[in-house]
Design an enzyme around this catalytic site. Structure first.
Site, PDB file in Angstrom:
ATOM      1  N   ASP A   1     -15.465  15.886   2.779  1.00 47.41           N
ATOM      2  CA  ASP A   1     -14.472  15.593   1.743  1.00 47.41           C
ATOM      3  C   ASP A   1     -14.760  16.541   0.588  1.00 47.41           C
ATOM      4  O   ASP A   1     -15.697  16.331  -0.183  1.00 47.41           O
ATOM      5  CB  ASP A   1     -14.583  14.129   1.295  1.00 47.41           C
ATOM      6  CG  ASP A   1     -13.690  13.808   0.088  1.00 47.41           C
ATOM      7  OD1 ASP A   1     -12.811  14.633  -0.250  1.00 47.41           O
ATOM      8  OD2 ASP A   1     -13.881  12.740  -0.511  1.00 47.41           O
TER       9      ASP A   1
ATOM     10  N   LYS B   1     -10.670  22.592  -7.559  1.00 41.46           N
ATOM     11  CA  LYS B   1      -9.717  22.229  -6.505  1.00 41.46           C
ATOM     12  C   LYS B   1      -8.276  22.259  -7.006  1.00 41.46           C
ATOM     13  O   LYS B   1      -7.356  22.523  -6.240  1.00 41.46           O
ATOM     14  CB  LYS B   1     -10.076  20.834  -5.977  1.00 41.46           C
ATOM     15  CG  LYS B   1      -9.237  20.341  -4.807  1.00 41.46           C
ATOM     16  CD  LYS B   1      -9.815  19.029  -4.319  1.00 41.46           C
ATOM     17  CE  LYS B   1      -8.961  18.396  -3.248  1.00 41.46           C
ATOM     18  NZ  LYS B   1      -9.561  17.131  -2.766  1.00 41.46           N
TER      19      LYS B   1
ATOM     20  N   GLU C   1      -6.400  13.701   3.343  1.00 41.25           N
ATOM     21  CA  GLU C   1      -7.366  12.710   2.855  1.00 41.25           C
ATOM     22  C   GLU C   1      -6.956  11.261   3.135  1.00 41.25           C
ATOM     23  O   GLU C   1      -7.774  10.468   3.616  1.00 41.25           O
ATOM     24  CB  GLU C   1      -7.614  12.926   1.356  1.00 41.25           C
ATOM     25  CG  GLU C   1      -8.383  14.211   1.071  1.00 41.25           C
ATOM     26  CD  GLU C   1      -8.308  14.666  -0.370  1.00 41.25           C
ATOM     27  OE1 GLU C   1      -7.700  13.941  -1.186  1.00 41.25           O
ATOM     28  OE2 GLU C   1      -8.846  15.739  -0.696  1.00 41.25           O
TER      29      GLU C   1
ATOM     30  N   ASP D   1      -4.392   6.917  -2.730  1.00 43.53           N
ATOM     31  CA  ASP D   1      -5.536   7.806  -2.926  1.00 43.53           C
ATOM     32  C   ASP D   1      -5.440   8.501  -4.279  1.00 43.53           C
ATOM     33  O   ASP D   1      -4.693   9.471  -4.443  1.00 43.53           O
ATOM     34  CB  ASP D   1      -5.568   8.837  -1.792  1.00 43.53           C
ATOM     35  CG  ASP D   1      -6.787   9.754  -1.867  1.00 43.53           C
ATOM     36  OD1 ASP D   1      -7.574   9.624  -2.817  1.00 43.53           O
ATOM     37  OD2 ASP D   1      -6.942  10.593  -0.964  1.00 43.53           O
TER      38      ASP D   1
END
Length: 493
Positions: A12, A74, A152, A175
């Site tokens: 992850d 990210k 994810e 999420d």
């Protein structure tokens, strides 16, 4: 003697923290890093002695050396023109991410006592082709053979389904991570994990909740002391860290104190923030996540009452107002028994186990044949190309199960045209310029003829990673044409 199969890592790669897991004795297990922690800060920096620091060591030096540190990279993944200045060099987002992945790889090898060469890496469901391509490239730069790039929320669903031995359920995965937000709706039945719809925002996450506190502290301090701290790099880094701690504290306390002595010369920043204030200042962010949930349910053709289980993923779901709003909207209590910081990595490990044909078992110690576990994911954004008049010709609609392919016929716009160019687009807008341009298709060596006569069928493929490829065929002759997808310069080799 039977050959021992090397482990495939489930990774992850998070905005705030990253996590790695493997399948051990049939179950996903989180790997501790070299510092003995289960989470590795997604931070890279160079010390004042020019030593490369990644993870906890890099995070520790942010306040004292902010100009030579980078976090939340990210959010810039797949942006070809973005560069990070570090140690008198300029790095791409996937170059920085490769440093994080390399540390995860090295730490996993120390833990396992064996070399690791393969991995499954997770990405936000709403990542476009460029962002997925950049993630895969980062893995390759770190020395990993990236077997799959997996969404994810889908990874979280895999971990949940394996753990509880789910047979027939519709689940919604909410999420909310450090930098991104996704909602995915899945149907789990007899080992088949089918994504029905996914939706999200790649610029909505815990960082934005922190920013609300930062803005409040800056405003209050300026009003009280007459000093604007927003241009003070070291002060801003201290305030950002304090804002994050304040947010965390407000998950269990009704009031949190922010106390930063010597924030500017001899001035002190000493303020209290109540949970009520925090909830008021972040209400718009929470509302935005609810709107995205509504859109995802609509795309799946379902209502909240049709959902059997709601799973909260990502550290930001620990914010009480977030969990409460989700519960109110879905009319059911979300499942909070799975660690939201680790479930995505554990799901990536399950996918790694499936690809590696490893022995798996559910929480009831029942053996699960990994060959019978099937993951049917979807493309989160519509794929098309630019045509005359700034118009998008849609080819593959969002929420189409991947891998998939579809075709469209091109032709020429003037006589004896030998080359056709067209932008590949991702997005839902009819106006081409409002969508994200992923690259350019170039068709060369078209035989000379009148405009509109050549008929060249271009086929778009979206693979299991959500990454796009293209082929072309001359319908008149059946010959295959050369097709080049020109990705932005920052993403090429």
């Amino acid at each position: 003697m039977a050959q021992v199969r090397s482990k495939v890592l489930g990774i992850d790669l998070g905005t705030t923290n990253s996590c790695t897991a493997i399948i051990e004795l049939g179950e996903p297990k989180v790997i501790t890093n070299s510092e003995g922690k289960r989470l590795t800060p997604s931070v890279v920096g160079f010390s004042k002695k020019n030593e490369l620091l990644v993870g906890e060591l890099a995070k520790r030096q942010i306040v004292s050396n902010p100009e030579n540190s980078v976090q939340s990279i990210k959010r810039y993944m797949g942006k070809p023109d973005y560069r990070v200045p570090l140690n008198n060099e300029h790095y791409t987002p996937h170059g920085i991410s490769a440093m994080i992945l390399q540390k995860l790889k090295v730490d996993a090898e120390k833990y396992l006592g064996d070399a690791v060469g393969k991995a499954v890496i997770t990405v936000p469901a709403y990542f476009n082709d460029s962002q997925r391509f950049a993630t895969k490239k980062a893995g390759e730069m770190a020395g990993l053979d990236v077997l799959r790039v997996i969404n994810e929320p889908t990874a979280a669903a895999l971990a949940y389904g394996l753990r509880d031995g789910v047979q027939d359920q519709k689940i919604l995965v909410y999420d909310l991570g450090g930098g991104t937000f996704d909602v995915s709706i899945l149907k789990i039945k007899h080992g088949v994990f089918e994504v029905l719809a996914t939706c999200g925002d790649t610029e909505l996450g815990g960082d934005d909740f922190d920013r609300k506190i930062v803005d409040y502290l800056l405003s209050e301090f300026k009003e009280a002391e007459g000093t604007d701290l927003s241009e003070n790099v070291e002060a801003m880094q201290r305030i950002k860290e304090a804002a994050e701690r304040c947010k965390v504290d407000l998950s269990s306390l009704m009031t949190a104190n922010v106390d930063l002595p010597y924030i500017s010369e001899n001035k002190r920043l000493d303020m209290e923030v109540s949970r009520e204030q925090f909830e008021a200042m972040t209400e718009d962010l929470v509302n935005k996540t609810i709107s995205i949930m509504e859109k995802s349910l609509k795309d799946a053709g379902l209502s909240p009452q049709d959902i059997d289980e709601v799973i909260l993923v990502g550290g930001s779901t620990r914010i009480p107002a977030v969990a409460k709003r989700v519960e109110d909207f879905m009319e059911k209590s979300p499942l909070q028994s799975i660690n939201p910081d680790e479930v995505v990595a554990m799901g990536a490990a399950v996918q790694a186990g499936i690809l590696g044909n490893e022995y798996l078992k559910s929480s009831g110690n029942q053996q699960v044949d990994s060959g019978n576990l099937v993951l049917l994911d979807v493309t989160s954004l519509t794929l098309g190309f630019e045509t005359v008049g700034d118009t998008t010709a849609f080819i593959i609609p969002r929420n189409t199960t991947i891998p998939t392919r579809n075709s469209k016929v091109f032709t020429t716009h003037y006589d004896n045209q030998e080359v056709v160019r067209g932008k590949i687009l991702q997005g839902e807008e009819q106006e081409a310029s409002k969508n994200v341009a992923l690259g350019t298709i170039i068709l060369e060596n078209i035989p000379p003829s009148l405009k509109g006569v050549p008929r060249i069928e271009v086929t778009f493929d979206i693979d299991a990673n959500g990454i796009i490829n293209a082929t072309a065929r001359d319908l008149a002759t059946g010959n295959m044409r050369s097709v080049t997808i020109e990705r932005p310069a920052g993403l090429n080799d």
